[in-house]
Design a protein around this motif. Structure first.
Motif, PDB file in Angstrom:
ATOM      1  N   TYR A 101      59.804  26.126   6.792  1.00  0.00           N
ATOM      2  CA  TYR A 101      58.887  24.989   6.890  1.00  0.00           C
ATOM      3  C   TYR A 101      57.477  25.519   7.122  1.00  0.00           C
ATOM      4  CZ  TYR A 101      63.029  22.074   7.645  1.00  0.00           C
ATOM      5  OH  TYR A 101      64.237  21.436   7.526  1.00  0.00           O
ATOM      6  N   VAL A 102      56.511  24.990   6.388  1.00  0.00           N
ATOM      7  CA  VAL A 102      55.121  25.397   6.533  1.00  0.00           C
ATOM      8  C   VAL A 102      54.259  24.142   6.634  1.00  0.00           C
ATOM      9  CG1 VAL A 102      53.209  26.691   5.507  1.00  0.00           C
ATOM     10  CG2 VAL A 102      55.562  27.437   5.106  1.00  0.00           C
ATOM     11  N   VAL A 103      53.329  24.131   7.596  1.00  0.00           N
ATOM     12  CA  VAL A 103      52.395  23.010   7.707  1.00  0.00           C
ATOM     13  C   VAL A 103      50.976  23.526   7.892  1.00  0.00           C
ATOM     14  CG1 VAL A 103      54.096  21.435   8.733  1.00  0.00           C
ATOM     15  CG2 VAL A 103      52.564  22.718  10.221  1.00  0.00           C
ATOM     16  N   THR A 104      50.038  22.758   7.379  1.00  0.00           N
ATOM     17  CA  THR A 104      48.636  22.909   7.728  1.00  0.00           C
ATOM     18  C   THR A 104      48.418  21.955   8.896  1.00  0.00           C
ATOM     19  OG1 THR A 104      48.056  23.385   5.445  1.00  0.00           O
ATOM     20  CG2 THR A 104      46.260  22.675   6.892  1.00  0.00           C
ATOM     21  N   THR A 105      47.890  22.451   9.987  1.00  0.00           N
ATOM     22  CA  THR A 105      47.787  21.622  11.189  1.00  0.00           C
ATOM     23  C   THR A 105      46.756  20.503  11.024  1.00  0.00           C
ATOM     24  OG1 THR A 105      46.093  23.009  12.212  1.00  0.00           O
ATOM     25  CG2 THR A 105      48.416  23.567  12.678  1.00  0.00           C
ATOM     26  N   MET A 106      46.898  19.499  11.875  1.00  0.00           N
ATOM     27  CA  MET A 106      45.950  18.389  11.883  1.00  0.00           C
ATOM     28  C   MET A 106      44.532  18.894  12.163  1.00  0.00           C
ATOM     29  SD  MET A 106      45.514  15.182  11.414  1.00  0.00           S
ATOM     30  CE  MET A 106      47.136  14.473  11.503  1.00  0.00           C
ATOM     31  N   LYS A 107      44.408  19.863  13.068  1.00  0.00           N
ATOM     32  CA  LYS A 107      43.089  20.432  13.405  1.00  0.00           C
ATOM     33  C   LYS A 107      42.441  21.032  12.161  1.00  0.00           C
ATOM     34  CE  LYS A 107      40.597  21.150  16.873  1.00  0.00           C
ATOM     35  NZ  LYS A 107      39.619  20.156  17.302  1.00  0.00           N
ATOM     36  N   ALA A 108      43.208  21.770  11.366  1.00  0.00           N
ATOM     37  CA  ALA A 108      42.666  22.368  10.143  1.00  0.00           C
ATOM     38  C   ALA A 108      42.263  21.283   9.151  1.00  0.00           C
ATOM     39  CB  ALA A 108      43.684  23.303   9.512  1.00  0.00           C
TER      40      ALA A 108
END
Length: 126
Positions: free
Chosen positions: A3-10
Motif C-alpha cells: 500500500y502506498v499513499v501520498t499524505t494529506m500534508k503533501a
C-alpha cells in the motif's frame, strides 16, 4: 501486497504550490519502520493522515536521486548492514526538508539482520 499513499500534508503543499503560494520543499529523508503490518503479518493500509512512519526506528538522509525518465524522480534510501538489526521492516516513508511525512508505504515484513542490506528505490511518477 503493498500500500502506498501520498499524505494529506503533501497534497496540501501541492495545492498551495500550484497556486503559487509556496514552493515545494525537497525530499531529504527516508524513515524505516516496523509498524506497517498486522499480527498476521499482512500489510495494513495507511490513511494518508500519518505524520510519521508506522513504528519508525530509523530516519536517514536520502542516498541519491535520479530521473530515469523526465517525469519520474527516483529516490534511493538504504538500511545498511549495521542498521535496524532484529527488526521486521514493513513501512517506509519520505520526509521533506520541513520534516513533514509526504509519502508512506506499507508492505510484507522483511526481517533485517547484519547480513542484510535493504535498498528502497522509490519512484515518484508525475
Amino acid at each position: 501486497m503493498t500500500y502506498v499513499v501520498t499524505t494529506m500534508k503533501a497534497r496540501e503543499k501541492f495545492a498551495k504550490a500550484h497556486a503559487g503560494e509556496i514552493g515545494l520543499p525537497k525530499i531529504t529523508q527516508i524513515g524505516f519502520g516496523n509498524g506497517g503490518h498486522n499480527l498476521a503479518g499482512e500489510p495494513t493500509e495507511p490513511t494518508g493522515l500519518e505524520a510519521a512512519v508506522s513504528g519508525e526506528f530509523l530516519k536517514k538522509n536520502i542516498e541519491s536521486t535520479a530521473f530515469p525518465i523526465p517525469t519520474t524522480l527516483r529516490l534511493v534510501g538504504i538500511l545498511d548492514f549495521a542498521e535496524g538489526n532484529g527488526k521486521n521492516v514493513s513501512a517506509v516513508g519520505l520526509y521533506d526538508a520541513e520534516g513533514d511525512l509526504v509519502a508512506l508505504k506499507h508492505f510484507l515484513p522483511k526481517p533485517k539482520d547484519d547480513e542484510t542490506r535493504i535498498e528502497i528505490d522509490w519512484d515518484e511518477k508525475f
